[in-house]
Design a protein around this motif. Structure first.
Motif, PDB file in Angstrom:
ATOM      1  N   ARG A 299      34.074  50.682  37.744  1.00 58.43           N
ATOM      2  CA  ARG A 299      32.759  50.444  37.153  1.00 58.43           C
ATOM      3  C   ARG A 299      32.253  51.735  36.537  1.00 58.43           C
ATOM      4  NH1 ARG A 299      31.541  45.033  36.438  1.00 58.43           N
ATOM      5  NH2 ARG A 299      32.157  43.862  38.270  1.00 58.43           N
ATOM      6  N   VAL A 300      31.693  51.617  35.349  1.00 54.51           N
ATOM      7  CA  VAL A 300      31.175  52.793  34.656  1.00 54.51           C
ATOM      8  C   VAL A 300      29.779  52.469  34.133  1.00 54.51           C
ATOM      9  CG1 VAL A 300      33.462  53.622  34.003  1.00 54.51           C
ATOM     10  CG2 VAL A 300      32.242  52.065  32.480  1.00 54.51           C
TER      11      VAL A 300
ATOM     12  N   PHE B  37      29.348  48.503  33.769  1.00 54.83           N
ATOM     13  CA  PHE B  37      30.346  47.827  32.950  1.00 54.83           C
ATOM     14  C   PHE B  37      31.722  48.069  33.562  1.00 54.83           C
ATOM     15  CE2 PHE B  37      26.824  48.868  30.152  1.00 54.83           C
ATOM     16  CZ  PHE B  37      26.594  47.660  29.503  1.00 54.83           C
ATOM     17  N   LEU B  38      32.625  47.147  33.309  1.00 53.87           N
ATOM     18  CA  LEU B  38      33.985  47.266  33.815  1.00 53.87           C
ATOM     19  C   LEU B  38      34.849  48.013  32.808  1.00 53.87           C
ATOM     20  CD1 LEU B  38      36.263  46.440  35.824  1.00 53.87           C
ATOM     21  CD2 LEU B  38      36.543  44.372  34.448  1.00 53.87           C
ATOM     22  N   LEU B  39      35.601  48.996  33.293  1.00 52.26           N
ATOM     23  CA  LEU B  39      36.569  49.707  32.468  1.00 52.26           C
ATOM     24  C   LEU B  39      37.957  49.399  33.015  1.00 52.26           C
ATOM     25  CD1 LEU B  39      36.669  51.767  30.069  1.00 52.26           C
ATOM     26  CD2 LEU B  39      36.965  53.546  31.809  1.00 52.26           C
ATOM     27  N   ALA B  40      38.753  48.656  32.246  1.00 51.49           N
ATOM     28  CA  ALA B  40      40.133  48.332  32.613  1.00 51.49           C
ATOM     29  C   ALA B  40      41.039  49.162  31.710  1.00 51.49           C
ATOM     30  CB  ALA B  40      40.395  46.844  32.420  1.00 51.49           C
ATOM     31  N   ASP B  41      41.782  50.119  32.294  1.00 54.46           N
ATOM     32  CA  ASP B  41      42.499  51.104  31.489  1.00 54.46           C
ATOM     33  C   ASP B  41      41.484  51.731  30.528  1.00 54.46           C
ATOM     34  OD1 ASP B  41      44.921  50.618  32.798  1.00 54.46           O
ATOM     35  OD2 ASP B  41      45.564  49.127  31.339  1.00 54.46           O
ATOM     36  N   GLY B  42      41.731  51.643  29.235  1.00 52.69           N
ATOM     37  CA  GLY B  42      40.780  52.201  28.271  1.00 52.69           C
ATOM     38  C   GLY B  42      39.983  51.141  27.549  1.00 52.69           C
TER      39      GLY B  42
END
Length: 304
Positions: free
Chosen positions: A241-242, A255-260
């Protein structure tokens, strides 16, 4: 679907296994009927996808938010220029369909107006998404047979160059893992996943939900594919989470960060989603190349 041996005596007395299997049979029937429906320009689109020489073809299910598709297209053109994007429109708002078709024409994106969904309303969002993905797989991906295909949420945004084919190398699938509750089942979130078509083409992939196993859209592939894989031996995406800023208000919008890849989340159907998408767009346009570093440097206050 849960094995019959896993049900408790109380669940058997309540006829839970029967009820769940009847719902599953209903869902399969709806999927099969819907999959037979045709979309305007379908044959031409299949031919266009089949002619692509890219290692991966990406598909996104658009839903009532042209701005999400526009931002995804912007970011993919910047960071994944060699990955074709096919926009499959599942919008229930006719005005949104018109706008999405127009922006795809303007950008030269492949566009498919999906047949009207058999599921409507907020509580049917997962089923609507799943039946759309099953239509796409049956009517576009299988006949076009791309070397690999990616499934991306319409409000998922790449923030750095990404080689999806390389992430897939040596394994049948790659993506962000989600897990069931109280069981060992898992599945790949169909908002960020990639499949080697040759490795899965013989399987009856099903992107529907598996409610008995507490698996959301894409969960039916647990029984078809994932349960036969050793998850520990596979490379899968990172996730965290960012926050866009370190201010007090940023606590309200992780917000969700999946890889980049940044996922706004619920932009098409959650209250305030369009506002969150606009904040992400503003941050992206202010510093598209530097946003990923700032997000990775933000403190992780919530679990993904």
């Amino acid at each position: 679907m849960r094995d019959l041996a896993d049900y408790t005596p109380a669940e058997w007395l309540a006829l839970t296994p029967l009820a769940q299997r009847l719902r599953r049979a209903r869902n399969v029937l709806v999927d099969r009927i819907y999959a037979r429906r045709q979309a305007p320009g379908q044959a031409e689109l299949v031919a266009r996808i089949a002619a692509e020489r890219a290692p991966v073809v990406a598909f996104t299910v658009a839903f009532n938010l042209p701005d999400a598709v526009d931002l995804l297209a912007d970011a993919m053109a910047r960071f994944l220029p060699g990955t074709p994007l096919v926009v499959c429109d599942n919008s229930t708002d006719p005005a949104a369909r018109t706008a999405i078709a127009a922006l795809c024409a303007r950008r030269g994106l492949a566009y498919c107006p999906l047949p009207p969904t058999p599921y409507r309303g907020a509580r049917n969002g997962s089923r609507s998404h799943g039946v759309a993905l099953n239509w796409i797989y049956a009517n576009l991906i299988r006949p076009a047979a791309p070397r690999a295909f990616a499934l991306l949420d319409h409000d998922l945004i790449p923030l750095e160059p990404t080689d999806l084919a390389a992430r897939l190398a040596g394994q049948p699938c790659y993506g962000m893992v989600r897990e069931g509750q109280g069981n060992d089942a898992w599945y790949l979130w169909p908002g960020y996943c990639v499949f080697d078509f040759a490795a899965v083409k013989a399987l009856p992939l099903d992107f529907g939900t598996d409610t008995p196993l507490t698996l959301d859209t894409g969960g039916q592939n647990w029984g078809v594919l994932y349960r036969h894989l050793d998850l520990a031996s596979l490379r899968m995406s990172s996730r965290r989470r960012v926050h866009l800023a370190d201010s007090a208000t940023s606590e309200m919008e992780p917000f969700l960060l999946a890889d980049g890849w940044l996922h706004v989340g619920g932009a098409g159907h959650r209250g305030g989603g369009a506002g969150a998408l606009e904040r992400v767009r503003q941050a992206y346009e202010a510093d598209p190349d530097g946003l990923i570093a700032r997000l990775r440097a933000s403190p992780e206050r919530l679990n993904a």
